[in-house]
Write an enzyme that holds these catalytic residues in place. Structure first.
Site, short mmCIF file in Angstrom:
data_model
loop_
_atom_site.label_atom_id
_atom_site.label_comp_id
_atom_site.label_asym_id
_atom_site.label_seq_id
_atom_site.Cartn_x
_atom_site.Cartn_y
_atom_site.Cartn_z
N LEU A 134 24.75 11.58 -26.77
CA LEU A 134 25.33 11.00 -25.56
C LEU A 134 24.71 9.62 -25.33
O LEU A 134 23.55 9.39 -25.65
CB LEU A 134 25.05 11.88 -24.34
CG LEU A 134 25.58 13.31 -24.36
CD1 LEU A 134 25.20 14.03 -23.06
CD2 LEU A 134 27.09 13.33 -24.54
N ASP A 135 25.51 8.70 -24.77
CA ASP A 135 24.97 7.41 -24.38
C ASP A 135 23.86 7.60 -23.34
O ASP A 135 23.81 8.62 -22.65
CB ASP A 135 26.07 6.53 -23.77
CG ASP A 135 27.17 6.19 -24.77
OD1 ASP A 135 26.89 6.22 -25.98
OD2 ASP A 135 28.30 5.93 -24.33
N ARG A 136 23.01 6.61 -23.23
CA ARG A 136 21.88 6.70 -22.30
C ARG A 136 22.32 7.07 -20.88
O ARG A 136 21.70 7.92 -20.22
CB ARG A 136 21.13 5.36 -22.26
CG ARG A 136 19.92 5.36 -21.33
CD ARG A 136 19.29 3.99 -21.27
NE ARG A 136 20.21 3.01 -20.69
CZ ARG A 136 19.95 1.72 -20.58
NH1 ARG A 136 18.82 1.22 -21.07
NH2 ARG A 136 20.83 0.89 -20.05
#
Length: 297
Positions: A134-136
């Site tokens: 997942l993106d940050r």
């Protein structure tokens, strides 16, 4: 050390253990190399053997997968909820603002650091292997394999369901975005839809709309970086809070995207695992503005 036991299936009268492990059980070449190098990691009917020993139906194979050398710095803070754990995987409910992997910019405060601390508490030394990423600033469920064989077995086989809140009110009840994606420039993170990009397909279903927003459930056929964010912006409905792709920061300060459900089968235990995670507080607050379920439209 993880010990996995198998009984050789009917129909096999004389097959090398390495061929059975790779061809039938799906063990990777990397794991097979480990088994070749260390005597005692494979036993047949309780007797240590090399991987070239021949086995037959009814034989009991035991694979001993040694712990790895931990590479991440253990860090207990911030706390991250564990949604599920067994001998082969652990599923974290990652908060927004936390990178999954360590990098030059993020040596601490990552999910990898949290995983290392969790292993340390349990007396284990394991390499961090996130099967989905997942993106940050995307919150939600991240599946981490505890050893190489588990990572290989799960690769590409996790069903992920996302919840998002998009800017604008989408009239159609559902839709599919089939548009290739590529990086805008080598030195930049931003992605764009482009004919010479990688194949990417996103399916979405409208759950509610109102207050200038749309609540969506999304699933992916492909897993390109920023895929949901790029595709929703491409059709004119960027995610709320996603400034990189044109979303408004009025009501939320990060992309309103959450991996709320994962489903997969642990092929070692044959157990089907279905995990769900509620929306984070900031998305729940924004959701109050989306006050018109599609069934009431």
């Amino acid at each position: 050390m993880r010990t996995i036991e198998y009984i050789v299936r009917e129909g096999y009268t004389s097959i090398r253990a390495c061929d059975y492990l790779r061809g039938v059980l799906g063990y990777s070449s990397r794991t097979m190399t480990t088994l070749r190098k260390q005597m005692g990691l494979l036993t047949v009917n309780g007797i240590p053997q090399t991987v070239v020993v021949r086995v037959a139906a009814g034989d009991r194979l035991c694979i001993n997968i040694p712990d790895d050398t931990m590479k991440s710095l253990p860090q207990e803070s911030p706390q991250v909820a564990i949604a599920y754990e067994d001998d082969d995987v652990v599923v974290f409910n990652k908060p927004s603002g936390m990178p999954v992997h360590e990098s030059k910019k993020h040596q601490e405060g990552t999910l990898a650091n949290v995983f290392a601390a969790h292993c340390l508490k349990k007396g284990e030394s394991l390499v961090f292997r996130a099967v989905n990423r997942l993106d940050r600033d995307t919150s939600g469920l991240v599946v981490v394999a505890k050893h190489q064989h588990s990572a290989n077995a799960l690769s590409g086989k996790i069903m992920k369901e996302y919840t998002a809140i998009a800017c604008g009110e989408i009239e159609a009840g559902e839709g599919t975005v089939d548009a290739p994606i590529k990086r805008l420039a080598p030195e930049r993170q931003i992605r764009i839809v482009s004919e010479d990009g990688q194949h990417a397909v996103t399916h979405y279903q409208v759950l509610a709309r109102g207050g200038g927003y749309t609540l969506l459930k999304l699933t992916l056929e492909t897993g390109r970086t920023h895929q949901i964010r790029v595709h929703m912006a491409h059709i004119g409905y960027p995610l709320a809070g996603d400034a990189m792709y044109g979303g408004s920061l009025k009501d939320i300060q990060r992309q309103a995207l959450h991996c709320g459900r994962v489903e997969f089968t642990n092929e070692i235990t044959n157990k089907c695992i279905n995990i769900q995670a509620d929306l984070c507080e900031d998305m729940q607050k924004l959701l109050q503005k989306v006050n018109k379920p599609v069934n009431d439209a």
